[in-house]
Design an enzyme around this catalytic site. Structure first.
Site, short mmCIF file in Angstrom:
data_model
loop_
_atom_site.label_atom_id
_atom_site.label_comp_id
_atom_site.label_asym_id
_atom_site.label_seq_id
_atom_site.Cartn_x
_atom_site.Cartn_y
_atom_site.Cartn_z
N TYR A 297 -1.74 4.90 -18.94
CA TYR A 297 -0.53 5.74 -18.89
C TYR A 297 0.63 5.00 -19.53
O TYR A 297 0.68 3.76 -19.58
CB TYR A 297 -0.19 6.18 -17.46
N ASN A 310 5.05 -7.04 -9.28
CA ASN A 310 3.68 -6.64 -9.61
C ASN A 310 3.61 -5.18 -10.04
O ASN A 310 2.55 -4.57 -10.06
CB ASN A 310 2.74 -6.88 -8.42
N GLY A 311 4.77 -4.60 -10.35
CA GLY A 311 4.81 -3.22 -10.81
C GLY A 311 5.19 -2.21 -9.76
O GLY A 311 5.15 -1.00 -10.03
N HIS A 315 10.62 5.22 -7.11
CA HIS A 315 11.13 5.99 -8.24
C HIS A 315 10.77 7.48 -8.11
O HIS A 315 9.92 7.87 -7.29
CB HIS A 315 10.61 5.43 -9.56
N CYS A 333 3.31 2.43 -6.61
CA CYS A 333 4.74 2.68 -6.41
C CYS A 333 4.96 3.64 -5.25
O CYS A 333 4.03 4.27 -4.74
CB CYS A 333 5.36 3.25 -7.68
N ASN A 335 6.57 7.06 -4.61
CA ASN A 335 7.04 8.24 -5.36
C ASN A 335 7.89 9.14 -4.48
O ASN A 335 7.52 9.44 -3.34
CB ASN A 335 5.86 9.04 -5.89
#
Length: 387
Positions: A297, A310-311, A315, A333, A335
């Site tokens: 992605y 680590n990402g 968001h 993440c 979301n």
């Protein structure tokens, strides 16, 4: 009369100006009254010495007299502390010297007759082989969250960590128990963090002083400059992120102010689990490009708040809106909807804690950046060079 003359002593000045004692019974001279020997001063290092090792002993010693007072001053000001022996015969420096500096003696010595004379002299220390710079992560006047560590990042390795740590000072407007801890070198340079035992008390004023200029870091390296910062701990805002609740709750100063549907990392893939543990907000982006070759992605997301290296971000993601509040489908993440992500984004400060719970994978050092709160307090204290 003769008896009186036998006991009467008179002083006669000789040809060389020396006083002699005589007797009236024959004028035979007695021992001369010689002046006291001049006071002898030995400087270590010698007066005018150059290329002196800053760690070498520094002292003044006298014979045939005593030291009345002595001062050793650097060319950038400031007196070096020292100890005078009880008999006044020796003074030894106690404070550290700087590399590439000139030091000047002043003071007074006295001979055995009480006549005083000045101390004077100087020497220069050798120049360092390397100057190491440090950077503070929190600047003057900033307001940060209650989990923000104080970090000094050095641009090279620090060998004598204890010497550096002794030059660091943190003062607070409210009582705070805290400790410095040395983290593994990153990018070729050492780094040291200060964190409190518990989160900072809200609305605390903090002052950091790092008196590092000229400090010997070991291996011929020295500190380049002093660092200072005064900043404020803001309101106590904590994100409660229980992945099994599919909600993200925000507590501010003890009161719940947000409760948003959320989707966390996919449960069935350990590589996509959101890590459990205390994350810390480190950056914010209105638009953030996220790329993964592994998961194929390349997207730009809105209102992204970084919570680890680590990402993991909090968001907006409209594509996962149907799962928010009911299932975990993300790549790690948190979301939220666009509206909710914007609301949280606007409230977030550097240093806010995000407490993730409910997953089998724990946040740790390999996740990078601010992982201080993953270390138990008893262990954190052992990471200080002074313990």
């Amino acid at each position: 009369m003769r008896r009186l003359l036998l006991v009467l002593a008179v002083l006669i000045v000789g040809a060389g100006g020396i006083l002699f004692a005589t007797t009236a019974s024959g004028g035979v001279p007695l021992a001369p009254f010689a002046p006291p020997p001049p006071v002898q001063v030995v400087y270590e290092p010698a007066d005018g010495a150059t290329d002196v090792d800053p760690k070498a002993p520094v002292s003044i010693a006298v014979t045939d007299g005593r030291i009345v007072e002595v001062t050793l001053t650097g060319d950038k000001g400031g007196e070096i502390e020292g100890t005078l022996s009880p008999d006044g015969l020796r003074w030894e420096a106690q404070g550290p010297l700087r590399y590439g500096a000139t030091y000047t003696w002043s003071g007074t010595v006295e001979d055995t007759a009480g006549t005083r004379s000045p101390l004077q002299g100087s020497f220069t220390t050798k120049k360092p082989t390397k100057v190491v710079r440090g950077t503070l992560n929190i600047g003057d006047g900033r307001t940060v969250g209650i989990a923000a560590p104080i970090r000094i990042q050095f641009n090279a390795h620090v060998a004598d960590k204890a010497a550096v740590e002794r030059a660091l000072k943190v003062t607070t407007s409210k009582p705070v128990e805290g400790s410095w801890g040395w983290l593994p070198d990153e990018g070729g340079g050492s780094r040291v963090d200060f964190r409190p035992k518990e989160y900072w008390p809200a609305y605390t004023e903090v002052r950091v002083e790092a008196n590092l200029e000229g400090v010997d870091y070991g291996g011929g390296a020295v500190g380049a400059a002093n660092l200072t910062s005064s900043f404020t701990i803001g309101r106590a805002q904590i994100v409660k992120a229980d992945v099994n609740s599919y909600r993200m709750i925000v507590i501010r100063d003890g009161k719940q102010v947000m409760d948003f549907p959320a989707s966390y990392g996919l449960d069935s893939d350990p590589e996509r689990n959101t890590r459990s543990g205390i994350h810390v907000v480190s950056e914010k982006f209105t638009d953030k490009r996220m790329v993964s070759e592994r998961y194929d992605y390349d997207v730009v997301v809105k209102w992204a708040v970084r919570i680890s290296n680590n990402g993991e971000f909090i968001h907006a993601n409209p594509d996962s809106l149907a799962a928010q509040g009911s299932s975990n489908v993300t790549h790690g993440c948190v979301n939220l909807s666009v509206e909710n992500a914007k609301t949280y984004y606007d409230s977030a400060l550097y240093g806010d804690p995000v407490e993730v719970t409910g997953t089998p994978i724990q946040l740790g050092p390999r996740d990078g950046d601010i992982w201080d709160w993953t270390v138990p307090w008893s262990q954190w204290k052992t990471m200080s060079a002074l313990n």
